[in-house]
Design a protein around this motif. Sequence first.
Motif, PDB file in Angstrom:
ATOM      1  N   ALA A 113       0.778  -1.084  -0.207  1.00  0.00           N
ATOM      2  CA  ALA A 113      -0.120   0.045   0.056  1.00  0.00           C
ATOM      3  C   ALA A 113       0.865   1.281  -0.112  1.00  0.00           C
ATOM      4  O   ALA A 113       0.512   2.295  -0.476  1.00  0.00           O
ATOM      5  CB  ALA A 113      -1.075   0.001   1.161  1.00  0.00           C
ATOM      6  N   GLY A 114       1.903   1.352   0.677  1.00  0.00           N
ATOM      7  CA  GLY A 114       3.247   2.334   0.930  1.00  0.00           C
ATOM      8  C   GLY A 114       3.735   2.707  -0.623  1.00  0.00           C
ATOM      9  O   GLY A 114       3.860   3.991  -1.089  1.00  0.00           O
ATOM     10  N   VAL A 115       4.406   1.260  -1.388  1.00  0.00           N
ATOM     11  CA  VAL A 115       4.522   2.062  -2.552  1.00  0.00           C
ATOM     12  C   VAL A 115       3.399   2.044  -3.392  1.00  0.00           C
ATOM     13  O   VAL A 115       3.291   2.846  -4.263  1.00  0.00           O
ATOM     14  CB  VAL A 115       5.489   0.301  -2.758  1.00  0.00           C
ATOM     15  N   PRO A 123      -5.552   5.121  -7.703  1.00  0.00           N
ATOM     16  CA  PRO A 123      -5.850   4.100  -8.263  1.00  0.00           C
ATOM     17  C   PRO A 123      -6.196   2.877  -6.449  1.00  0.00           C
ATOM     18  O   PRO A 123      -6.697   2.341  -6.353  1.00  0.00           O
ATOM     19  CB  PRO A 123      -4.865   3.160  -8.838  1.00  0.00           C
ATOM     20  N   THR A 124      -4.911   3.344  -5.968  1.00  0.00           N
ATOM     21  CA  THR A 124      -4.070   2.821  -4.510  1.00  0.00           C
ATOM     22  C   THR A 124      -5.660   4.067  -3.109  1.00  0.00           C
ATOM     23  O   THR A 124      -6.002   2.555  -2.669  1.00  0.00           O
ATOM     24  CB  THR A 124      -3.288   3.494  -3.668  1.00  0.00           C
ATOM     25  N   ALA A 125      -6.022   4.547  -3.306  1.00  0.00           N
ATOM     26  CA  ALA A 125      -7.089   5.041  -2.566  1.00  0.00           C
ATOM     27  C   ALA A 125      -8.177   4.521  -3.035  1.00  0.00           C
ATOM     28  O   ALA A 125      -8.983   4.166  -2.261  1.00  0.00           O
ATOM     29  CB  ALA A 125      -7.629   6.811  -3.376  1.00  0.00           C
ATOM     30  N   ILE A 143     -10.910 -11.021   3.028  1.00  0.00           N
ATOM     31  CA  ILE A 143     -11.561 -10.608   1.515  1.00  0.00           C
ATOM     32  C   ILE A 143     -10.903  -9.379   1.605  1.00  0.00           C
ATOM     33  O   ILE A 143     -10.672  -9.323   0.619  1.00  0.00           O
ATOM     34  CB  ILE A 143     -12.499 -10.695   2.296  1.00  0.00           C
ATOM     35  N   GLY A 144     -10.890  -8.059   2.231  1.00  0.00           N
ATOM     36  CA  GLY A 144     -10.647  -7.286   2.479  1.00  0.00           C
ATOM     37  C   GLY A 144      -9.077  -7.038   1.501  1.00  0.00           C
ATOM     38  O   GLY A 144      -9.485  -6.206   0.221  1.00  0.00           O
ATOM     39  N   SER A 145      -8.396  -7.830   1.668  1.00  0.00           N
ATOM     40  CA  SER A 145      -6.799  -7.654   0.972  1.00  0.00           C
ATOM     41  C   SER A 145      -6.596  -8.233  -0.523  1.00  0.00           C
ATOM     42  O   SER A 145      -6.427  -7.450  -1.418  1.00  0.00           O
ATOM     43  CB  SER A 145      -5.758  -8.325   2.474  1.00  0.00           C
ATOM     44  N   ILE A 146      -7.252  -9.307  -0.942  1.00  0.00           N
ATOM     45  CA  ILE A 146      -7.512  -9.975  -2.182  1.00  0.00           C
ATOM     46  C   ILE A 146      -8.755  -9.604  -2.781  1.00  0.00           C
ATOM     47  O   ILE A 146      -7.810  -8.988  -4.518  1.00  0.00           O
ATOM     48  CB  ILE A 146      -8.297 -11.571  -1.766  1.00  0.00           C
ATOM     49  N   VAL A 147      -8.493  -8.402  -2.219  1.00  0.00           N
ATOM     50  CA  VAL A 147     -10.159  -8.245  -3.176  1.00  0.00           C
ATOM     51  C   VAL A 147     -10.022  -6.130  -3.358  1.00  0.00           C
ATOM     52  O   VAL A 147      -9.636  -6.360  -4.850  1.00  0.00           O
ATOM     53  CB  VAL A 147     -11.955  -7.374  -2.627  1.00  0.00           C
ATOM     54  N   ALA A 148      -8.791  -5.832  -2.582  1.00  0.00           N
ATOM     55  CA  ALA A 148      -7.840  -4.755  -2.873  1.00  0.00           C
ATOM     56  C   ALA A 148      -7.053  -5.147  -4.010  1.00  0.00           C
ATOM     57  O   ALA A 148      -6.673  -4.558  -4.758  1.00  0.00           O
ATOM     58  CB  ALA A 148      -7.185  -4.007  -1.600  1.00  0.00           C
TER      59      ALA A 148
END
Length: 209
Positions: A113-115, A123-125, A143-148
């Motif tokens: 996320a930092g990178v 796109p990161t937001a 689940i949130g991590s995979i979807v992101a």
Amino acid sequence: MTITVITLVLFSYLLGSVPTGYLIAKRAMGIDIREHGSGNPGAANVYRTVGKWAGISTFLIDALKGFIPVCLARHFCPENYWVAIACGVIAILGHMWTIYLKFRGGKGVATSAGVFAALLPVPTAIAFASFVVCVALWGRISIGSIVACIVLPICSFFIGKHPLAVNLMVTAIGALVIYKHVPNIKRLLQQKELKFEDGAKKRKEHESK
């Protein structure tokens, strides 16, 4: 220039390798976070095992481990975008396979996320928003991590004019992070994956005894 690039890459790996969750848990409770909860030295497990602020601190510091190397690379090598990409990838790999813990690290979500916040802020937001929504709906960080990790490459390709190399890097890192979540996916399919607050509730119950 060669010395500068080598220094940046080495710094990126060493900074990315800093085991934030391990150090915070050791400092706060004198425990090896890898022996508690899910065994992952990431922000979610630190949150469940050590506490809210420990988890938030772990996430923010891990994100900075990815953000800082990319910003430094773009500052010292502004004409070479590949250096920033390389430093970002190396920082993420350092987090996943840290030299300080015998190459046993985290899943790379916060550092990625930092990178990407440094390389692809919009796109990161959007990906982060999808993460928050998924965690709110299903109560599971995985689940949130995979979807992101799925949303971010799509946004990278279609929102803004990013170099192809960046889009491919985002896709590759997203796939790697999802691969690191294979154990979580198996537990989700078996309906055994802990919710975000489950571990925290157990910790509070233990503390109240």
